[in-house]
Scaffold this active site. Structure first.
Site, PDB file in Angstrom:
ATOM      1  N   LYS A   1       0.831  -1.214   0.000  1.00  0.00           N
ATOM      2  CA  LYS A   1       0.000   0.000   0.000  1.00  0.00           C
ATOM      3  C   LYS A   1       0.862   1.259   0.000  1.00  0.00           C
ATOM      4  O   LYS A   1       0.576   2.225  -0.716  1.00  0.00           O
ATOM      5  CB  LYS A   1      -0.946   0.008   1.199  1.00  0.00           C
ATOM      6  CG  LYS A   1      -1.794   1.285   1.311  1.00  0.00           C
ATOM      7  CD  LYS A   1      -2.661   1.518   0.085  1.00  0.00           C
ATOM      8  CE  LYS A   1      -3.322   2.900   0.091  1.00  0.00           C
ATOM      9  NZ  LYS A   1      -4.302   3.086   1.163  1.00  0.00           N
TER      10      LYS A   1
ATOM     11  N   LYS B   1       1.598  11.782   5.029  1.00  0.00           N
ATOM     12  CA  LYS B   1       1.921  10.659   5.913  1.00  0.00           C
ATOM     13  C   LYS B   1       2.301   9.428   5.109  1.00  0.00           C
ATOM     14  O   LYS B   1       3.278   8.734   5.404  1.00  0.00           O
ATOM     15  CB  LYS B   1       0.724  10.371   6.822  1.00  0.00           C
ATOM     16  CG  LYS B   1       0.861   9.155   7.723  1.00  0.00           C
ATOM     17  CD  LYS B   1       0.157   7.912   7.164  1.00  0.00           C
ATOM     18  CE  LYS B   1      -1.340   8.108   7.077  1.00  0.00           C
ATOM     19  NZ  LYS B   1      -2.040   6.868   6.629  1.00  0.00           N
TER      20      LYS B   1
END
Length: 298
Positions: free
Chosen positions: A171, A240
């Site tokens: 991911k 992030k």
């Protein structure tokens, strides 16, 4: 009937929990802001007052949170999932975190006889609503086999990748490409307009050429050309994600190349007050730099 507990009812989590309700699962929900649970309760979900209450009664606990620290706290903190879940419970974390976070939680879960899979998703709110997400799974393969029917309700492409952390690694690599493509598309479109090209014509040419990308299309059509930047995936979350991807790049020995520059762009966007806007809003940094606006003119 499998009893599912769902923690985290933001843009993605609320839609995923809704899909599970529609599929006939018994769903209990929890969110730090209780009001976000109301639409799901109106559709048949039960609302838990605490994480402890939810975890103690669920067969499968799903989490879709914001940050790695949130995952650590919700699972391993006082009153967290692992303190209350019964042995044999399966935990599915859909949050985008680094593989080290996933492995840390998985180790703690295993000590309590609880199964934990990292299962981050890609596909945005529309994919969550339609059940067409891509789901990247890491953890014990036999556990993954047990929850495949549930994951199939949420995702069109559900791939088992290996032991704990493998799903999270995949991911963040996806997010690396998302972030880099976002910045590259923004630079190209702003440069074209600054040079005097029509934004709409330039975009239409690029999307039919080798420079096309899903991020170019998403950003231009849904956000930039109509000048509408409500998220989607917010700048602060993509920052992030690319930071986590850069950590992975460092671990593999590749180091920080394009990712380092991209992380800096997203950090600057946060400093400039764009944190809560869609990731496509980073284009505003380049627009301000050269004094143009990328918008449809015809």
């Amino acid at each position: 009937m499998t009893h599912v507990g769902f923690i985290g009812l933001g843009v993605m989590g609320s839609r995923m929990a809704g899909r599970l309700l529609e599929a006939g699962f018994a769903v209990t929900v929890y969110n730090r802001t209780p009001e976000k649970a109301v639409p799901l309760v109106n559709r048949g979900a039960r609302q838990a007052a605490t994480v402890t209450e939810l975890a103690g009664e669920a067969d499968v606990v799903c989490t879709c949170l914001s940050m790695p620290d949130d995952v650590i706290e919700v699972y391993t903190g006082e009153g967290g999932v692992l303190s209350a879940a019964r042995p044999g419970t399966v935990c599915l974390d859909f949050t985008t975190v680094g593989p080290n976070t996933s492995r840390k939680v998985a180790e703690q879960a295993d000590k309590r006889g609880i199964a934990y899979l990292d299962a981050p998703v890609s596909g945005g709110p529309e994919g969550a609503e339609q059940g067409t997400l891509t789901i990247m799974v890491g953890g014990a393969k036999d556990v993954w086999e047990r929850v495949r029917p549930l994951l199939g309700v949420l995702g069109k492409t559900v791939e088992y990748l290996g032991e704990s952390g493998a799903g999270s690694a995949a991911k963040v690599l996806n997010q690396y490409l998302v972030a880099v493509h976002t910045v590259a598309a923004a630079e190209a479109m702003v440069a074209g307009v600054a040079y005097g090209l029509d934004a709409g014509k330039l975009y239409r040419l690029l999307k039919e050429s080798y420079g096309d990308s899903r991020m170019l299309r998403r950003h231009m059509e849904q956000f930039v050309l109509p000048r509408q930047f409500a998220p989607g995936g917010a700048v602060k979350y993509v920052h992030k994600d690319v930071r986590l991807a850069n950590e992975l790049m460092n671990e593999t020995g590749i180091g920080r190349c394009l990712g380092g520059q991209t992380e800096a762009v997203f950090a600057e966007a946060i400093t400039d007050g764009l944190a809560d806007l869609d990731m496509s809003a980073v284009i505003q940094l380049f627009e301000q730099r050269v004094g143009v606006v990328v918008k449809e003119t015809e």
